[in-house]
Design a protein around this motif. Structure first.
Motif, PDB file in Angstrom:
ATOM      1  N   ASP A 232     -34.001 -20.589 -31.843  1.00  0.00           N
ATOM      2  CA  ASP A 232     -33.090 -19.455 -31.910  1.00  0.00           C
ATOM      3  C   ASP A 232     -32.735 -18.933 -30.524  1.00  0.00           C
ATOM      4  O   ASP A 232     -31.607 -18.538 -30.269  1.00  0.00           O
ATOM      5  N   HIS A 233     -33.745 -18.932 -29.614  1.00  0.00           N
ATOM      6  CA  HIS A 233     -33.437 -18.352 -28.305  1.00  0.00           C
ATOM      7  C   HIS A 233     -32.453 -19.214 -27.514  1.00  0.00           C
ATOM      8  O   HIS A 233     -31.784 -18.721 -26.620  1.00  0.00           O
ATOM      9  N   THR A 235     -29.853 -20.678 -29.091  1.00  0.00           N
ATOM     10  CA  THR A 235     -28.595 -20.177 -29.653  1.00  0.00           C
ATOM     11  C   THR A 235     -28.184 -18.886 -28.948  1.00  0.00           C
ATOM     12  O   THR A 235     -27.021 -18.709 -28.567  1.00  0.00           O
ATOM     13  N   ALA A 236     -29.175 -17.997 -28.745  1.00  0.00           N
ATOM     14  CA  ALA A 236     -28.866 -16.724 -28.091  1.00  0.00           C
ATOM     15  C   ALA A 236     -28.388 -16.961 -26.663  1.00  0.00           C
ATOM     16  O   ALA A 236     -27.406 -16.359 -26.226  1.00  0.00           O
ATOM     17  N   ARG A 238     -26.904 -19.537 -25.466  1.00  0.00           N
ATOM     18  CA  ARG A 238     -25.528 -20.054 -25.505  1.00  0.00           C
ATOM     19  C   ARG A 238     -24.546 -18.924 -25.789  1.00  0.00           C
ATOM     20  O   ARG A 238     -23.493 -18.833 -25.159  1.00  0.00           O
ATOM     21  N   ALA A 239     -24.915 -18.062 -26.743  1.00  0.00           N
ATOM     22  CA  ALA A 239     -24.018 -16.965 -27.102  1.00  0.00           C
ATOM     23  C   ALA A 239     -23.778 -16.037 -25.924  1.00  0.00           C
ATOM     24  O   ALA A 239     -22.697 -15.492 -25.760  1.00  0.00           O
ATOM     25  N   HIS A 240     -24.805 -15.854 -25.078  1.00  0.00           N
ATOM     26  CA  HIS A 240     -24.659 -14.951 -23.939  1.00  0.00           C
ATOM     27  C   HIS A 240     -23.949 -15.600 -22.764  1.00  0.00           C
ATOM     28  O   HIS A 240     -23.692 -14.952 -21.762  1.00  0.00           O
ATOM     29  N   GLY A 241     -23.701 -16.899 -22.870  1.00  0.00           N
ATOM     30  CA  GLY A 241     -22.953 -17.565 -21.806  1.00  0.00           C
ATOM     31  C   GLY A 241     -23.812 -18.152 -20.700  1.00  0.00           C
ATOM     32  O   GLY A 241     -23.311 -18.386 -19.607  1.00  0.00           O
ATOM     33  N   VAL A 242     -25.083 -18.405 -20.971  1.00  0.00           N
ATOM     34  CA  VAL A 242     -25.923 -19.069 -19.965  1.00  0.00           C
ATOM     35  C   VAL A 242     -25.397 -20.499 -19.768  1.00  0.00           C
ATOM     36  O   VAL A 242     -24.981 -21.150 -20.727  1.00  0.00           O
ATOM     37  N   ALA A 243     -25.403 -20.961 -18.509  1.00  0.00           N
ATOM     38  CA  ALA A 243     -24.852 -22.283 -18.216  1.00  0.00           C
ATOM     39  C   ALA A 243     -25.616 -23.376 -18.957  1.00  0.00           C
ATOM     40  O   ALA A 243     -26.834 -23.293 -19.117  1.00  0.00           O
ATOM     41  N   ARG A 246     -28.532 -25.125 -17.250  1.00  0.00           N
ATOM     42  CA  ARG A 246     -29.661 -24.204 -17.121  1.00  0.00           C
ATOM     43  C   ARG A 246     -30.415 -24.116 -18.469  1.00  0.00           C
ATOM     44  O   ARG A 246     -31.640 -24.078 -18.505  1.00  0.00           O
ATOM     45  N   VAL A 250     -34.066 -25.679 -18.023  1.00  0.00           N
ATOM     46  CA  VAL A 250     -35.062 -24.624 -17.881  1.00  0.00           C
ATOM     47  C   VAL A 250     -35.458 -24.051 -19.245  1.00  0.00           C
ATOM     48  O   VAL A 250     -36.605 -24.159 -19.667  1.00  0.00           O
ATOM     49  N   HIS A 251     -34.492 -23.483 -19.968  1.00  0.00           N
ATOM     50  CA  HIS A 251     -34.834 -22.783 -21.209  1.00  0.00           C
ATOM     51  C   HIS A 251     -35.465 -23.712 -22.244  1.00  0.00           C
ATOM     52  O   HIS A 251     -36.445 -23.361 -22.879  1.00  0.00           O
ATOM     53  N   ALA A 252     -34.900 -24.896 -22.420  1.00  0.00           N
ATOM     54  CA  ALA A 252     -35.450 -25.806 -23.430  1.00  0.00           C
ATOM     55  C   ALA A 252     -36.585 -26.646 -22.854  1.00  0.00           C
ATOM     56  O   ALA A 252     -37.642 -26.785 -23.458  1.00  0.00           O
ATOM     57  N   ASN A 255     -40.089 -25.169 -22.672  1.00  0.00           N
ATOM     58  CA  ASN A 255     -40.769 -25.144 -23.965  1.00  0.00           C
ATOM     59  C   ASN A 255     -41.229 -26.531 -24.389  1.00  0.00           C
ATOM     60  O   ASN A 255     -42.270 -26.676 -25.010  1.00  0.00           O
TER      61      ASN A 255
ATOM     62  N   PHE B  96     -28.796 -10.507 -32.208  1.00  0.00           N
ATOM     63  CA  PHE B  96     -29.329 -11.322 -33.306  1.00  0.00           C
ATOM     64  C   PHE B  96     -30.399 -10.609 -34.118  1.00  0.00           C
ATOM     65  O   PHE B  96     -30.852  -9.517 -33.777  1.00  0.00           O
ATOM     66  N   ALA B 101     -37.698 -14.137 -31.856  1.00  0.00           N
ATOM     67  CA  ALA B 101     -37.307 -15.544 -31.864  1.00  0.00           C
ATOM     68  C   ALA B 101     -36.119 -15.813 -30.945  1.00  0.00           C
ATOM     69  O   ALA B 101     -35.938 -16.929 -30.486  1.00  0.00           O
ATOM     70  N   PHE B 102     -35.333 -14.770 -30.680  1.00  0.00           N
ATOM     71  CA  PHE B 102     -34.104 -14.995 -29.924  1.00  0.00           C
ATOM     72  C   PHE B 102     -34.270 -14.730 -28.428  1.00  0.00           C
ATOM     73  O   PHE B 102     -33.311 -14.744 -27.683  1.00  0.00           O
ATOM     74  N   ASN B 104     -36.502 -16.157 -25.073  1.00  0.00           N
ATOM     75  CA  ASN B 104     -37.329 -17.312 -24.692  1.00  0.00           C
ATOM     76  C   ASN B 104     -38.745 -16.841 -24.371  1.00  0.00           C
ATOM     77  O   ASN B 104     -38.930 -16.018 -23.485  1.00  0.00           O
ATOM     78  N   LEU B 106     -41.165 -18.180 -22.824  1.00  0.00           N
ATOM     79  CA  LEU B 106     -41.791 -18.625 -21.585  1.00  0.00           C
ATOM     80  C   LEU B 106     -41.131 -18.074 -20.323  1.00  0.00           C
ATOM     81  O   LEU B 106     -41.622 -18.291 -19.227  1.00  0.00           O
TER      82      LEU B 106
END
Lengths: 335, 325
Positions: A232-233, A235-236, A238-243, A246, A250-252, A255, B96, B101-102, B104, B106
């Motif tokens: 979900d994070h 999706t969030a 992407r919705a906020h416009g993170v490149a 990145r 980094v985000h994925a 994890n 959301f 969950a929305f 990150n 880490l």
């Protein structure tokens, strides 16, 4: 973080003790008489008994165990009954050959496995993904001795691009050891030619050794990345416009790195303990070859030494993975 | 003036077990500055509709069957990637459901907010702001959603915050790009009741201060009644009724909306027992023909099983999709 570290280290000490016990027990239940071996094939009963006394094998088991632990504490791994050489000295030499091989193989596995895993997850079910799947399946399925022979035949023998076996040419004087790793020592001494030669001997066995490890890092990283990209994070973000780059790197990836680290740690342990096939094919003077030749002749001190070193290496790998886990995920650190 | 115009939007999800027709001809206009609530039970397609506004539904399996979604005249469904990046966060932003969950787990809040700001810089071809500027802007944003000690929060990780604080952080991120339209997808569902009220009050205050257009999605009519001037009720992928909130609550005309209201407990009249709607939501893979609600409808006739009712105006701002309303 300090508490986490101390707890992990304390656990490692307990594990080390368990490991020493296991090594001792295994060596003692094995159906072989080291005294008879030490005394030689033509020895009479009296000579065998003398050898038994000399090695302290006539003492009760618990006394032998205490002596074994005491010797280990002083860094004494005992003597090989076959060669009479101290096992510690042999180990030091062979261990660093194996360590060097494994370090290069693991570096290859990580540097290729993680980016390919990320790419396969991002371009799932496209040609990159299918390509890496073939690579991964082959990596797991190809027997290392067969693949090694194939490389020797093709690249080393037919094409003559690389040497077939050994660690250095017999005519080359190795640099005086600083770390015991030829690649590092040659660089420390600024000897580029020696570095090149060491690398040319190392690269084929390292490739063969890295392939199964690369395969499992790649597959684990891929499936964890697929999972992480679904979170979900993400999706969030992407919705906020993170490149996009990145989000992926980094985000994925952060994890996905937790399970990937676990598999890297395990693979490192397995790799160090399973170099024997590769070392045999490429005549690499490492601990795998040393352990097997000692075991065949029933010489138990070297086998115990290798077992301990390999087990210790496994433990250190686990400890490092645990610490990296804590560094990566604060929730683990604080738990 | 129309800000957002959704016209006959159909979206399907292709799966191994067949195609689910999740959105079936959504038609909806939102005027600039309006506060629109979308209500409906779980699985009616509210969230999928909300995510369609930013093209967040993964495709495949999602597939646009027909229709347009125009935002300030541009069709979002046909936008090239560069335009889509300028849309996300900077023109339409989203809050959301479950803030745990929305966010990150880490990355610390500061990194996540800086990533949002930097992403929007690069999408808008603006010079990438420095780490210090991003830090200062993030702290301002956190303060603007009522979070104390924003500087310290930037170093915290999501698990160190309470649910309400996390939701405020997500709202601050949504505000980072100064959006025109704020889409809030069940923003209070995962929160404690007392925190729910605070978050709703915060959203209402931000909408008023910044002149935002709000699209609030909820299964809870009470939440929508408190925050929105207008409501659209959805059932199984279609808009069944669209009216000013007061009108819809007082005189619902669609049998489904009537059923929704009858299912609410009435605190002033304890003798009133909430009544559920009989039956359950239909399979979207194999939806009923005609009106999707007719198998559960008390006043359905033969026509309802054959002909899909179009939205028609009963009053100037009140439309209903029912043959018998």
């Amino acid at each position: 973080m300090i508490r986490y570290l101390v707890r992990r280290a304390a656990l490692a000490v307990v594990m080390l003790f368990g490991l020493i016990c296991m090594t001792f027990v295994i060596a003692n239940v094995a159906p072989s008489d080291p005294a008879a071996l030490a005394a030689g094939p033509d020895a009479g009963r009296a000579q065998i008994e003398a050898a038994r006394r000399e090695y302290g094998l006539d003492r009760p088991l618990h006394e032998q165990f205490l002596r074994y632990v005491g010797d280990l504490a002083r860094g004494d791994f005992g003597r090989s009954v076959a060669t009479g050489r101290p096992v510690g000295q042999d180990l030091a030499r062979y261990f660093f050959a194996t360590l060097e091989l494994c370090l290069v193989a693991m570096t290859l596995g990580i540097l290729l496995g993680i980016p390919l895993g990320v790419l396969s997850a991002v371009y799932r079910d496209r040609w990159v993904d299918h390509g890496t799947r073939i690579l991964a399946v082959s990596g797991i399925a190809l027997p290392p001795f067969w693949f090694g022979l194939l490389l020797q035949l093709g690249i080393a023998s037919s094409l003559g691009w690389l040497p077939t076996s050994g660690r250095l040419s017999v005519f080359t004087e190795p640099a005086a050891p600083v770390t015991g790793l030829l690649l590092v020592d040659s660089l420390l001494r600024g000897n580029g030619a020696l570095f090149g030669e060491a690398m040319s001997y190392l690269i084929l066995p390292a490739i063969v050794l890295s392939l199964p490890c690369l395969a499992s890092i790649l597959r684990v990283n891929r499936s964890e990345m697929v999972e992480a990209l679904r979170a979900d994070h993400i999706t969030a973000a992407r919705a906020h416009g993170v490149a996009r780059w990145r989000i992926v790197t980094v985000h994925a990836l952060k994890n996905a790195m937790l399970p990937t680290l676990a598999i890297i740690g395990l693979r490192w342990g397995w790799m160090m303990s399973s170099t024997v096939l590769v070392e045999t094919v490429f005549d690499w003077p490492g601990i795998g070859l040393y352990a097997v030749s000692s075991a065949i002749s029933g010489d138990f001190k070297p086998v115990m030494g290798v077992t301990l070193i390999v087990g210790l290496n496994f433990m250190i790998a686990n400890l490092v993975v645990d610490l990296l886990y804590g560094a990566l995920d604060p929730r683990i650190r604080e738990a | 003036m129309t800000l957002l115009s959704i016209d006959d939007y159909r979206l399907a999800f292709d799966g191994f077990e067949g195609t689910a027709h999740v959105l079936d001809g959504i038609t909806l206009d939102v005027a600039r500055g309006e506060t629109l609530g979308i209500v409906g039970e779980t699985g009616c397609g509210k969230s999928v509709l909300a995510r369609s506004l930013l093209r967040l539904n993964p495709a495949p399996p999602a597939r646009v069957v027909s229709g347009t979604i125009r935002f300030e005249g541009e069709n979002i469904l046909a936008m090239p990637d560069a335009a889509l990046r300028r849309l996300r966060g900077r023109r339409i932003a989203m809050v959301f459901q479950d803030p745990a969950a929305f966010l990150n787990p880490l990355l610390n809040i500061g990194t996540q907010m800086a990533d949002v700001l930097h992403g929007q810089d690069s999408a808008g071809d603006a010079p990438r702001r420095s780490a210090r500027e991003a830090h200062a802007r993030s702290a301002t944003l956190l303060a603007s959603v009522g979070l104390p000690e924003p500087e310290r929060l930037l170093d915290a990780r999501p698990h160190q915050l309470s649910g309400g604080m996390r939701q405020r952080v997500l709202i601050a991120m949504a505000l980072a790009g100064e959006p025109t339209l704020l889409v809030a997808d069940e923003p209070t569902t995962a929160l404690d009741v007392t925190v729910q009220a605070q978050i709703l009050a915060l959203i209402a205050a931000l909408v008023a201060q910044r002149g935002l257009t709000l699209m609030l999605i909820s299964h809870d009519l009470g939440v929508i009644a408190a925050s929105c001037a207008r409501v659209a009720a959805m059932y199984a992928g279609t808009v069944v009724e669209d009216a000013p909130t007061a009108t819809l609550l007082a005189t619902p005309r669609h049998p489904y909306t009537q059923g929704l209201l009858a299912a609410l407990p009435d605190l002033d009249n304890p003798a009133h027992r909430p009544r559920g709607i009989p039956g359950s939501i239909p399979s979207l893979r194999n939806p009923p023909p005609g009106c999707r609600f007719h198998p559960r409808c008390a006043i359905a006739t033969a026509r309802c099983g054959v002909e899909k009712p179009a939205l028609r105006a009963l009053a100037p701002a009140h439309t209903v999709a029912c043959h018998h309303a």
